[in-house]
Design a protein around this motif. Structure first.
Motif, short mmCIF file in Angstrom:
data_model
loop_
_atom_site.label_atom_id
_atom_site.label_comp_id
_atom_site.label_asym_id
_atom_site.label_seq_id
_atom_site.Cartn_x
_atom_site.Cartn_y
_atom_site.Cartn_z
N THR A 116 26.61 35.16 53.57
CA THR A 116 25.87 35.34 52.32
C THR A 116 24.40 35.62 52.59
OG1 THR A 116 27.41 33.91 51.12
CG2 THR A 116 25.27 34.27 50.11
N GLN A 132 33.90 40.54 50.40
CA GLN A 132 35.28 40.10 50.31
C GLN A 132 35.56 38.95 51.28
OE1 GLN A 132 37.50 41.03 48.07
NE2 GLN A 132 39.04 39.63 48.91
N SER A 135 34.33 35.58 49.89
CA SER A 135 35.27 35.07 48.89
C SER A 135 36.52 34.48 49.55
CB SER A 135 35.66 36.20 47.93
OG SER A 135 36.51 35.72 46.90
N GLU A 136 37.03 35.16 50.57
CA GLU A 136 38.23 34.70 51.27
C GLU A 136 37.97 33.37 51.99
OE1 GLU A 136 39.23 37.91 53.82
OE2 GLU A 136 40.10 39.14 52.22
N TYR A 138 35.79 30.99 51.16
CA TYR A 138 35.74 29.90 50.19
C TYR A 138 37.14 29.56 49.66
CZ TYR A 138 30.63 30.10 50.03
OH TYR A 138 29.30 30.04 50.35
N THR A 139 37.93 30.58 49.44
CA THR A 139 39.31 30.35 48.98
C THR A 139 40.10 29.57 50.01
OG1 THR A 139 39.30 32.37 47.63
CG2 THR A 139 41.45 31.48 48.24
N LYS A 155 32.04 28.46 46.01
CA LYS A 155 32.87 29.58 45.54
C LYS A 155 32.48 29.96 44.12
CE LYS A 155 37.58 31.35 45.16
NZ LYS A 155 37.26 32.12 43.94
N TRP A 158 29.16 31.75 44.20
CA TRP A 158 29.34 33.09 44.73
C TRP A 158 29.97 34.01 43.69
CZ3 TRP A 158 28.05 36.44 48.39
CH2 TRP A 158 28.85 37.56 48.58
N ASP A 159 31.02 33.53 43.02
CA ASP A 159 31.69 34.32 41.98
C ASP A 159 30.74 34.62 40.83
OD1 ASP A 159 34.05 34.31 43.43
OD2 ASP A 159 34.94 32.65 42.33
N SER A 162 28.33 37.31 41.97
CA SER A 162 29.01 38.60 42.00
C SER A 162 29.16 39.17 40.60
CB SER A 162 30.39 38.45 42.66
OG SER A 162 30.28 38.04 44.00
N TYR A 173 32.47 30.80 34.95
CA TYR A 173 32.32 30.06 36.20
C TYR A 173 31.55 28.75 36.02
CZ TYR A 173 33.80 34.61 37.80
OH TYR A 173 34.49 35.78 37.97
#
Length: 211
Positions: A116, A132, A135-136, A138-139, A155, A158-159, A162, A173
């Motif tokens: 980030t 991407q 995001s992956e 954090y998931t 997460k 970040w979302d 975005s 969110y």
């Protein structure tokens, strides 16, 4: 007690004493490093973490904090050469930490933080490259540790960022931010040296959601 048993007991006691001493040294070093950091002596703290990492080669925490310090120093850094040196060092120590522990949500979160930093520095250049992946990470961290408040909050933030970047509604969110605060309220770090940051930032974002 026969001689062989006496020897075995002596060996066990010696090993335990050695481990206790090593743990004591680790705790002393970590306490000193955190004290230096709290005093604003970031470079000194980083040097202390480096010494601990070399002495305690099975401990992932010193490497984690070296990565975190360099990540934090990189926020708002305008000189790309300085930024690269800091984030390369952060990545180096993250890579080392990842060899010491498996399925560690905290390291995945810190990896996402480092990436980030790159996106924050130049969204046009690094957004497509790392977006991407962040995001992956954090998931995956949330999947490994669903009750980890940092995974939930980071997460969501970040979302939210975005969505804001692409002109979308960020309100959905805000519920995730509030949910992360609930996790922070019940979270207990494994030790006084394990990651326990993020609640103040989560509360700040939650307040911004209400405006």
């Amino acid at each position: 007690m026969n001689t062989l048993v006496k020897i075995a007991v002596t060996i066990i006691i010696s090993v335990l004493a050695s481990n206790i001493q090593a743990q004591t040294n680790f705790e002393k070093g970590m306490t000193k490093a955190f004290a230096l950091w709290e005093e604003g002596k970031w470079d000194e703290a980083e040097n202390m973490f480096e010494r601990i990492a070399k002495a305690e080669d099975e401990q992932w925490l010193p490497n984690y904090y070296i990565a975190q310090i360099n990540s934090l120093k990189s926020w708002n850094e305008k000189d790309e050469a300085i930024l690269k040196a800091q984030l390369d060092k952060a990545q180096e120590h993250l890579d080392i930490a990842l060899t010491k522990t498996e399925d560690n949500a905290e390291l995945l979160i810190m990896q996402a933080q480092v990436l980030t930093n790159w996106v924050a520095f130049d969204g046009m250049k690094y957004g497509m490259k790392y977006g991407q992946k962040v995001s992956e990470l954090y998931t995956k961290a949330l999947k490994l540790d669903p009750k980890n408040p940092r995974a939930k909050f980071c997460k969501a933030e970040w979302d939210m960022g975005s969505a804001k970047y692409f002109g979308k509604d960020t309100e959905p969110y805000c519920e995730d931010i509030e949910a992360s605060i609930e996790l922070f309220d019940t979270f207990k770090a494994e030790s006084e040296f394990h990651p326990n940051w993020g609640k103040e930032r989560a509360e700040q974002v939650a307040d911004e959601c209400k405006k």
